[in-house]
Every structure is written in structure tokens, then in C-alpha cells.
Design an enzyme around this catalytic site. Structure first.
Site, PDB file in Angstrom:
ATOM      1  CE1 TYR A  66     -81.196  11.312  20.040  1.00 57.65           C
ATOM      2  CE2 TYR A  66     -81.652  12.309  22.192  1.00 57.65           C
ATOM      3  CZ  TYR A  66     -81.587  11.196  21.369  1.00 57.65           C
ATOM      4  OH  TYR A  66     -81.921   9.965  21.876  1.00 57.65           O
ATOM      5  CG  HIS A  96     -88.516   3.501  23.041  1.00 53.23           C
ATOM      6  ND1 HIS A  96     -88.442   3.627  21.675  1.00 53.23           N
ATOM      7  CD2 HIS A  96     -87.308   3.903  23.524  1.00 53.23           C
ATOM      8  CE1 HIS A  96     -87.256   4.098  21.338  1.00 53.23           C
ATOM      9  NE2 HIS A  96     -86.537   4.260  22.440  1.00 53.23           N
ATOM     10  CG  ASN A 208     -84.710  10.560  27.961  1.00 52.00           C
ATOM     11  OD1 ASN A 208     -83.998  11.141  28.772  1.00 52.00           O
ATOM     12  ND2 ASN A 208     -84.234   9.749  27.036  1.00 52.00           N
ATOM     13  CE1 TYR A 292     -69.950  -8.255  71.001  1.00 55.42           C
ATOM     14  CE2 TYR A 292     -69.568  -8.791  68.694  1.00 55.42           C
ATOM     15  CZ  TYR A 292     -69.079  -8.546  69.965  1.00 55.42           C
ATOM     16  OH  TYR A 292     -67.732  -8.570  70.180  1.00 55.42           O
ATOM     17  NE  ARG A 295     -71.903  -6.056  74.783  1.00 56.65           N
ATOM     18  CZ  ARG A 295     -70.724  -6.642  74.482  1.00 56.65           C
ATOM     19  NH1 ARG A 295     -69.662  -5.897  74.246  1.00 56.65           N
ATOM     20  NH2 ARG A 295     -70.624  -7.951  74.428  1.00 56.65           N
ATOM     21  CG  PHE A 352     -80.812   9.869  30.327  1.00 49.90           C
ATOM     22  CD1 PHE A 352     -79.907   8.829  30.449  1.00 49.90           C
ATOM     23  CD2 PHE A 352     -80.601  10.811  29.333  1.00 49.90           C
ATOM     24  CE1 PHE A 352     -78.819   8.712  29.602  1.00 49.90           C
ATOM     25  CE2 PHE A 352     -79.507  10.706  28.476  1.00 49.90           C
ATOM     26  CZ  PHE A 352     -78.612   9.653  28.621  1.00 49.90           C
ATOM     27  CD  GLU A 438     -79.293   4.603  24.622  1.00 49.08           C
ATOM     28  OE1 GLU A 438     -79.824   3.638  25.218  1.00 49.08           O
ATOM     29  OE2 GLU A 438     -79.932   5.425  23.946  1.00 49.08           O
TER      30      GLU A 438
END
Length: 534
Positions: A66, A96, A208, A292, A295, A352, A438
Site C-alpha cells: 500500500y 488531493h 499523510n 468568586y 477568590r 495519521f 475511512e
């Protein structure tokens, strides 16, 4: 020392060393914001060469691996002929580069470049040393790819933004050089850099990973730590300005609830207000307890401090991690489940995935939102004529009515606090992609963008509190602030005059934010404390 070690030492003297092992958020800031050059030492280069040899071995073996000779995502079953491997890698980067939205600014792009470079030199991505040289050259020569902000899902990493970045290495896409927008090819050649023809695994090795997320997260860490340090100072000033007590920061209170951040913030308040005549003057006053926002400063600030520390831990780990997929190992580092040869092994996994960063970024975002919230409440206590001390004029201005003073600064703080609260938490979202291959993504880039916006807003709110605190201290006569708060007051007044007649106070806010970004406030305060308490 060897000749290589001598050369590394000389080259690294004024540079950030990118060795895959030691990068810090401060290094990212130095490169991204201050334009520091980078240096890749010989030890890292040797790892890159060894990793590349393993990829060459795998390609020559003809095994299906791959990212080397197969398709991507849902197309993983498609086998690619050896003659088409280079085309596969270039097509990957082109296809991409599908981002949209605004273009990243230079500091964001530089953060991506240096973090991508550091991931590659760990020696598990299989790229050539030439890729390393071009990336380092782009940083050192100021070649900044045009990168679209939107498109990353945080798994398989920050694919689309990194693809826009990688296009420029091949001479495609666009980049800016010395403020001029050029084609990728022209931008590289303008700085005597040669475009790269991608070979096996290199396109995937470039796109990637989590480098957009971790680069931005590094800048968030640096800014968030400034915000919390500034908030401790601002809160101490407000405590004095409102005649509050520092008893709530007593060490004994923190000792019986020993959260680290709480103890640290309480100690800061004690140090900052040491020798304060203001605090001493009302030690035995009739007021039993403060509100508050005064404090509970140690508890709230401390919780925020812990959330930022938690983010820093993840960022420091991620900066020096291999987040590519697949990863290339020596055969003895893997086992029979790996694909590869007798000398090299390739393991496919999920490094990734941005979830380790996304969750902590969202946690830090929540913390920073609370820091701005409590700061805004202290601002109101100094400005609000219905609750402020009698010696303070309404909205901290003489002749109120004719003048509005800092009234509208609190409006701005309220807007920023409300906007901070309105942001979602992307790490809890996921939309399956790539034909459901995915099927769970992290949305880590969105978490980083939101954290960046929230920390910017928080710095502004804390800056407003500091400006109001200095203005309020001007109305206290005959009593000096503490060592640290007096130094903080002096820093504010060195850049910002007392608000007498009304003026456009957006400039006051801009000045205060710049002071916090420059670290001048912290340096002056620490110098005063070190000198006086030595």
C-alpha cells in the site's frame, strides 16, 4: 568531534535543529513567526537514506505494498504497474489538493513545513534525501506554498492542506516569495531550488500526517501559556485594584487540594503581590470574602493551566512522531504480518489519525474560554458603578457621564467570551469518507483552527483586564502595589497613557495584545521579582 559533527554544530548555531527527535512548540514558533532557518543534522539524513533504500528494495521485489504500488483509500485493491509508480505519486498530490476557504498565512504554512520536515527525517517514510533538502530550502529561502485552509478531516491526516503544500515541491501549485505570488516552478527557481519528480511512496509521504494540526497546535500552546501567565498577573492587579485579599492564594489552602495548576497560580499571586502596601492596608478590613472571580482565581486559572499542560504533552509527542502510513521499518523491527522483503518491512496503521491532538485541543479550548470568562467578570468588577469600590469612578473615568471611559471595553470582552462559548467541539464529530473505508475521522484541523481563534480572543480579554487594572490603580493614592504588579503596571504605562479624555480604545486593546505577544510584560515582571527578591 567528527567532521560531520563539526559541520552540524556550525550550521545549527543560529538555526532550529530538525532531527526528528527534539522539536518543541517553541522551535515551531521560532521558525513560523520569526523566520528562523532550519538545519537537518547528518544523523537524521542517514536515517532518511536508510529508509529510502528499504523502499527501493520493496519496489524491486515486485510485492504489492500500500502506498508504493497500489491505489489509495477505497482503491487499495488496484495494483499499479512499475512504470506508472511515479505518475501515481504525482496524481495523488494533484487529486488531493482539493482545499477551499481562506489561504493560510505565512506563519501557518511555515509551521506545516517544519513539522512535515521533522516527521520525514525520523526515517520511517521512505522519501529521498532530496525531498528533505527542498523542504528545508523552502523554509530557509522563504518559499511559502499557497495552502487552502479547509478540507482536512484529521485522518488520513491533513491530506488536502498538505497536498497543496506538496504541489509546490513538484513545481506545480502556487507560492509566495518576498510577498510576490508565483507559480510553484517559478517560486522554487527564484530561490535556486529545483522542482522534484516524485518517486515511489514520496507523494503519500508528503501528504499523510497531522502536520497542519500539530503545527497550529504548537502555536496554540505558546499563545495559551502567555494567556495564562498574563491572566495571573491581571488577576493579581485586579485583586489589588478592588481591595481584595490574597488570603485565598495562601499555600495552606492549595496544599489540601493539591492540583498542580491551582498551586502554581496561587503561588504566582503571592509572588506578584509581595510587599504590596495595598494588600497590607486592608488585611483586617470588614469584608469577609471576595467575589468568586477574585477568590477562586487559583482554582479556575489552575484548571486552565492544567488543560494547557495536557495539550503541550500531546504536542511535544506528536511533533517528534512518525505519522505517515504505511511506515517503513527494517525487517527485524517488524514480524510476519508486515509486507516487504528480507531487509525491509512495511506496516500499515493509523498514526495519521489526529484524535490525540483533537481531544486535547478541544479541552484546551474549553479551558481558554473559561479563562476569558473569569477575566471578563473581573473587568466588570472594576468598571461597574453598582459593585465597584467607592474610590473608583464609574467606568474608571473622571467626569463619567460626559466621558464613557472603559465602559465599552467590557462590551468587547463580553462579545469575545460569548463567541468563545459558541464554538463546537469538533473532536466529537466524524463523517465517513472514501467509500466508508475511512469511516472514523478526528476533525483535528477544525479543533486547531478553533483553538487558535479562542486563544486570540482570550489574549485580547486579558489585555483589557490589564489596561483596566492599570487605570484602576491610578485611583489608589499613597499605597504601592506589589513587586510584580508594580512592574506590570509600569509595563502597561510605558505603552499606554492613563485614560483621561475619551479616545478610541480599540488602540488600547491592540497595544495590550501586542505587549502580551512580545513577552515584554513577563520579562519585566520576572526581572523585578528576581532583582527585589534575590
Amino acid at each position: 568531534m567528527t567532521d560531520d559533527a563539526d559541520a552540524d554544530a556550525d550550521a545549527a548555531a543560529d538555526s532550529v535543529v530538525v532531527d526528528g527527535e527534539s522539536l518543541t512548540p517553541e522551535d515551531i514558533e521560532h521558525v513560523a513567526r520569526r523566520g528562523a532557518p532550519v538545519h537537518v543534522p547528518e544523523s537524521a539524513r542517514e536515517r532518511v537514506r536508510e529508509s529510502r533504500e528499504r523502499i527501493v528494495d520493496i519496489v524491486e521485489s515486485g510485492q504489492a505494498v500500500y502506498g508504493v504500488n497500489t491505489g489509495f483509500g477505497e482503491l487499495v485493491q488496484e495494483r499499479i504497474a512499475r512504470d506508472d509508480i511515479e505518475t501515481l505519486q504525482q496524481n495523488l498530490v494533484r487529486s488531493h489538493a482539493a482545499g477551499t476557504g481562506r489561504e493560510l498565512d505565512d506563519e501557518e504554512v511555515r509551521a506545516m513545513l517544519v513539522t512535515r520536515l521533522n516527521a520525514l527525517v525520523k526515517g520511517y517514510s521512505g522519501v529521498r534525501e532530496r525531498i528533505v533538502d527542498v523542504l528545508a530550502g523552502m523554509l530557509n529561502e522563504g518559499v511559502h506554498p499557497v495552502v487552502k485552509a479547509k478540507g482536512s478531516l484529521g485522518a488520513s491526516g491533513d491530506l488536502a492542506p498538505l497536498a497543496h503544500l506538496a504541489l509546490v515541491l513538484t513545481g506545480e501549485g502556487e507560492a509566495t516569495v518576498d510577498g510576490e505570488r508565483l507559480s510553484g516552478d517559478e517560486a522554487l527557481r527564484r530561490k535556486n531550488l529545483e522542482p522534484v519528480t516524485l518517486r515511489a511512496k514520496e507523494g503519500l509521504g508528503l501528504i499523510n500526517g497531522t502536520q497542519l494540526t500539530v503545527g497550529l497546535a504548537s502555536l496554540v500552546v505558546c499563545d495559551a501559556e502567555r494567556a495564562i501567565r498574563a491572566a495571573d498577573i491581571a488577576g493579581a492587579m485586579t485583586t489589588e485594584a478592588t481591595m481584595g485579599t490574597t488570603a485565598s492564594s495562601h499555600a495552606s489552602i492549595q496544599r489540601v487540594r493539591p492540583h498542580p495548576g491551582q498551586s502554581e497560580s496561587a503561588e504566582n499571586v503571592r509572588r506578584l503581590t509581595r510587599n504590596s502596601e495595598i494588600v497590607e492596608s486592608h488585611r483586617n478590613c470588614d469584608r469577609v470574602q471576595d467575589a468568586y472571580s477574585i477568590r477562586c482565581l487559583p482554582q479556575v486559572h489552575g484548571a486552565v493551566r492544567d488543560s494547557i499542560r495536557h495539550l503541550r504533552e500531546a504536542v511535544e509527542t506528536e511533533l517528534n512522531s512518525a505519522t505517515d502510513n504505511p511506515l517503513v521499518f527494517a525487517a527485524e523491527e517488524a514480524d510476519e504480518r508486515a509486507s516487504g522483503t528480507e531487509t525491509a518491512a512495511v506496516l500499515s496503521g493509523g498514526n495519521f489519525h489526529g484524535q490525540p491532538l483533537a481531544l486535547r485541543l478541544d479541552y484546551a479550548t474549553s479551558g481558554l474560554s473559561e479563562l476569558a470568562s473569569i477575566s471578563e467578570r473581573r473587568i466588570d468588577r472594576m468598571l461597574n458603578p453598582n459593585i465597584q469600590e467607592e474610590y473608583l469612578p464609574p467606568f474608571l473615568t473622571e467626569g463619567s457621564g460626559l466621558r464613557s471611559g472603559y465602559m465599552i471595553a467590557q462590551y468587547t470582552a463580553a462579545d469575545l467570551v460569548s463567541t468563545n462559548r459558541s464554538h463546537g467541539r469538533p473532536s466529537t464529530d466524524s463523517i465517513p469518507v472514501s467509500g466508508n473505508q475511512e469511516d472514523h475521522v478526528s476533525m483535528s484541523a477544525q479543533s486547531a483552527y478553533i483553538a487558535r481563534e479562542v486563544v486570540e480572543s482570550t489574549l485580547c480579554v486579558v489585555g483589557i483586564e490589564l489596561a483596566c487594572g492599570a487605570q484602576a490603580l491610578d485611583f489608589i493614592e499613597g499605597q504601592t502595589p506589589g513587586i510584580g504588579t508594580q512592574a506590570a503596571y509600569g509595563t502597561v504605562r510605558a505603552h499606554l497613557e492613563h485614560l483621561d479624555d475619551d479616545r478610541p480604545i480599540h488602540r488600547d486593546m491592540e497595544v495590550m495584545t501586542e505587549i502580551l505577544r512580545s513577552d515584554a510584560l513577563f520579562e519585566n515582571v520576572e526581572r523585578a521579582l528576581d532583582t527585589t527578591l534575590a
